[in-house]
Write an enzyme that holds these catalytic residues in place. Sequence first.
Site, PDB file in Angstrom:
ATOM      1  N   ARG A  55      -4.728   2.181   0.970  1.00 48.66           N
ATOM      2  CA  ARG A  55      -4.923   2.732   2.337  1.00 48.66           C
ATOM      3  C   ARG A  55      -6.319   3.145   2.537  1.00 48.66           C
ATOM      4  O   ARG A  55      -7.071   3.109   1.648  1.00 48.66           O
ATOM      5  CB  ARG A  55      -3.963   3.999   2.402  1.00 48.66           C
ATOM      6  CG  ARG A  55      -2.545   3.951   2.197  1.00 48.66           C
ATOM      7  CD  ARG A  55      -1.873   5.266   2.093  1.00 48.66           C
ATOM      8  NE  ARG A  55      -0.191   5.075   1.875  1.00 48.66           N
ATOM      9  CZ  ARG A  55       0.231   5.052   0.612  1.00 48.66           C
ATOM     10  NH1 ARG A  55      -0.447   5.269  -0.379  1.00 48.66           N
ATOM     11  NH2 ARG A  55       1.464   4.973   0.777  1.00 48.66           N
TER      12      ARG A  55
ATOM     13  N   LYS B 193      -1.108   9.126  -1.444  1.00 52.43           N
ATOM     14  CA  LYS B 193      -0.152   9.671  -0.560  1.00 52.43           C
ATOM     15  C   LYS B 193       0.893  10.323  -1.464  1.00 52.43           C
ATOM     16  O   LYS B 193       1.380   9.786  -2.363  1.00 52.43           O
ATOM     17  CB  LYS B 193       0.399   8.660   0.507  1.00 52.43           C
ATOM     18  CG  LYS B 193       1.355   9.256   1.517  1.00 52.43           C
ATOM     19  CD  LYS B 193       1.622   8.325   2.444  1.00 52.43           C
ATOM     20  CE  LYS B 193       2.391   8.844   3.681  1.00 52.43           C
ATOM     21  NZ  LYS B 193       2.820   7.967   4.625  1.00 52.43           N
TER      22      LYS B 193
ATOM     23  N   HIS C  17      -4.961  -0.394   8.302  1.00 55.74           N
ATOM     24  CA  HIS C  17      -3.594  -0.418   7.605  1.00 55.74           C
ATOM     25  C   HIS C  17      -2.817  -1.810   7.973  1.00 55.74           C
ATOM     26  O   HIS C  17      -2.170  -2.062   7.131  1.00 55.74           O
ATOM     27  CB  HIS C  17      -2.917   0.746   8.484  1.00 55.74           C
ATOM     28  CG  HIS C  17      -1.836   1.251   7.440  1.00 55.74           C
ATOM     29  ND1 HIS C  17      -2.342   2.125   6.347  1.00 55.74           N
ATOM     30  CD2 HIS C  17      -0.337   1.407   7.378  1.00 55.74           C
ATOM     31  CE1 HIS C  17      -1.040   2.350   5.695  1.00 55.74           C
ATOM     32  NE2 HIS C  17       0.090   1.811   6.217  1.00 55.74           N
TER      33      HIS C  17
ATOM     34  N   ARG D 115      -3.349  -3.389   4.768  1.00 58.80           N
ATOM     35  CA  ARG D 115      -2.480  -3.191   3.601  1.00 58.80           C
ATOM     36  C   ARG D 115      -1.025  -3.746   4.014  1.00 58.80           C
ATOM     37  O   ARG D 115      -0.421  -4.596   3.182  1.00 58.80           O
ATOM     38  CB  ARG D 115      -2.247  -1.730   3.589  1.00 58.80           C
ATOM     39  CG  ARG D 115      -1.070  -1.082   2.666  1.00 58.80           C
ATOM     40  CD  ARG D 115      -1.172   0.289   2.810  1.00 58.80           C
ATOM     41  NE  ARG D 115       0.072   1.005   2.277  1.00 58.80           N
ATOM     42  CZ  ARG D 115       0.314   1.325   1.092  1.00 58.80           C
ATOM     43  NH1 ARG D 115      -0.671   0.956   0.203  1.00 58.80           N
ATOM     44  NH2 ARG D 115       1.478   1.965   0.779  1.00 58.80           N
TER      45      ARG D 115
ATOM     46  N   HIS E 171       5.082   2.850  -3.183  1.00 61.48           N
ATOM     47  CA  HIS E 171       6.287   3.496  -2.270  1.00 61.48           C
ATOM     48  C   HIS E 171       7.178   3.887  -3.318  1.00 61.48           C
ATOM     49  O   HIS E 171       7.517   3.602  -4.515  1.00 61.48           O
ATOM     50  CB  HIS E 171       6.847   2.105  -1.496  1.00 61.48           C
ATOM     51  CG  HIS E 171       6.280   1.730  -0.376  1.00 61.48           C
ATOM     52  ND1 HIS E 171       6.419   0.631   0.029  1.00 61.48           N
ATOM     53  CD2 HIS E 171       5.232   2.303   0.498  1.00 61.48           C
ATOM     54  CE1 HIS E 171       5.486   0.502   1.322  1.00 61.48           C
ATOM     55  NE2 HIS E 171       4.793   1.510   1.350  1.00 61.48           N
TER      56      HIS E 171
ATOM     57  N   TYR F 121       8.936  -5.049   5.084  1.00 59.72           N
ATOM     58  CA  TYR F 121       7.951  -6.403   5.192  1.00 59.72           C
ATOM     59  C   TYR F 121       8.983  -7.591   5.035  1.00 59.72           C
ATOM     60  O   TYR F 121       8.296  -8.745   5.558  1.00 59.72           O
ATOM     61  CB  TYR F 121       6.992  -6.363   4.056  1.00 59.72           C
ATOM     62  CG  TYR F 121       6.141  -5.036   4.125  1.00 59.72           C
ATOM     63  CD1 TYR F 121       4.959  -5.080   5.291  1.00 59.72           C
ATOM     64  CD2 TYR F 121       6.255  -3.991   3.225  1.00 59.72           C
ATOM     65  CE1 TYR F 121       4.161  -4.167   5.288  1.00 59.72           C
ATOM     66  CE2 TYR F 121       5.315  -3.001   3.417  1.00 59.72           C
ATOM     67  CZ  TYR F 121       4.194  -2.976   4.467  1.00 59.72           C
ATOM     68  OH  TYR F 121       3.510  -1.977   4.501  1.00 59.72           O
TER      69      TYR F 121
END
Length: 452
Positions: A269, A294, A400, A403, A426, A435
Amino acid sequence: MDTDGSKLLSAGQRFWEAFRACLEENRVSPDRSAYYVGWVKDFVRFLPGKGLRDRSMEDIEGFLASMRKRRGISEWQVKQAERALTILYEVFLPGYAPRTEEMEENEREQATKNVPSRKGVLRDQPVPGEVERQYAALLDTLRTEIRARHYSIRTETAYVDWVRRFVAFHCYADPTGLDATATVKEYLDFLAVEREVAASTQNQALNALVFFYTHALRKPFGEMETFVRAKRPRRLPEVMTRDEVQALFGQMEGVMVLMAGLMYGGGLRLMECVRLRVMDIDFARCRIMVRDGKGQKDRVTMLSERFAGPLRDHLARVKVVYEEDRGKGVPGVYMWPAMARKYPRAASEWKWQYVFPAKSLSVDPRSGLVRRHHINESLVQKAVKEAAARAGLTRRISCHTLRHSFATHLLEARYDIRTVQELLGHADVSTTMIYTHVLNRPGLSVISPADF
């Protein structure tokens, strides 16, 4: 490091050095920046008993008027001094821009009227400084609760701003005497209906106000089901092809292409890339440690061999700047408070320095120290956007997007989705599954009937 006082810059000297660097970053040539610094020093001496942050617009006007009365001072020098003060307050010391007494008096008078809005201003747009004047203690308590939980400075800034807006929306009434459930719901409805904010913005406002009432006012809400959280639209990510990625890199250079390469090569990120420390780079294993990402989670991702060499050269240049800062006695980088207490010298050690430091020193908003922070992320965002335009890419490209492209290209190469999940950080594989919707490979694509 030699601690001889003659070799260390005082706090005042560091302030002026940082301001001079700020001037040069704002298109003031190095041969003229000394004159700009000189005018601001004259302004300091003009009112010796008053700090820079406490001065008004009348003080600036009085200083410029006194310059015009001095012998040997031309009008162009007055204009130069005026520009120096503009950069000081609008760029170097944001949030302390002087205001006229008439402006403050009129705005305070409007704020104290029991009216829902001021002409031409949104109902939740606070008068500058008014919430702080009336509820400084409450805002301080809010900041203390946020910092006690180790939330980021960005979260603190956002939550404090939402509380300011909430108080302004309710005509500066004391929040402790309001019906929390009813007033918060009214404000959220206003955000959705009148301001038409995005769902994520409305949810952030709700989070901030729930935190404020629960932890700062000690008045927790009863049932959270009372509030209906706005449903965030589920959008497919923008993904570049490999050729588009190379076209983008072809329009970038220096530090910017290096940062873009790390984001694409490791799925970082933007802020994870910006906040990298020297110790997070493992050249031997070609990997990057992402710390406090995150959700305050750490993870390991790969370091692209293509960018490993340029990164080594970059760090060699950064170390030269680091050694110059140490020689001048510049305070070390920002450290987490608990870490700073446990290891007081760590902030000045090479391994803790930012991989991508800012060109100039800046004032730490929490401690007030003048130190070298990491590069401003907006510079990277702007560089990517401009490079995409030069490359002729017609879709919306951001940091982003790199990414998103990292994840999609790995799945296209038939890497296991669980592996990609770990590299992205994640918590749930369902987040990574998005994705698969943008892939174009057998089993996940359908041929158009027009092509049968």
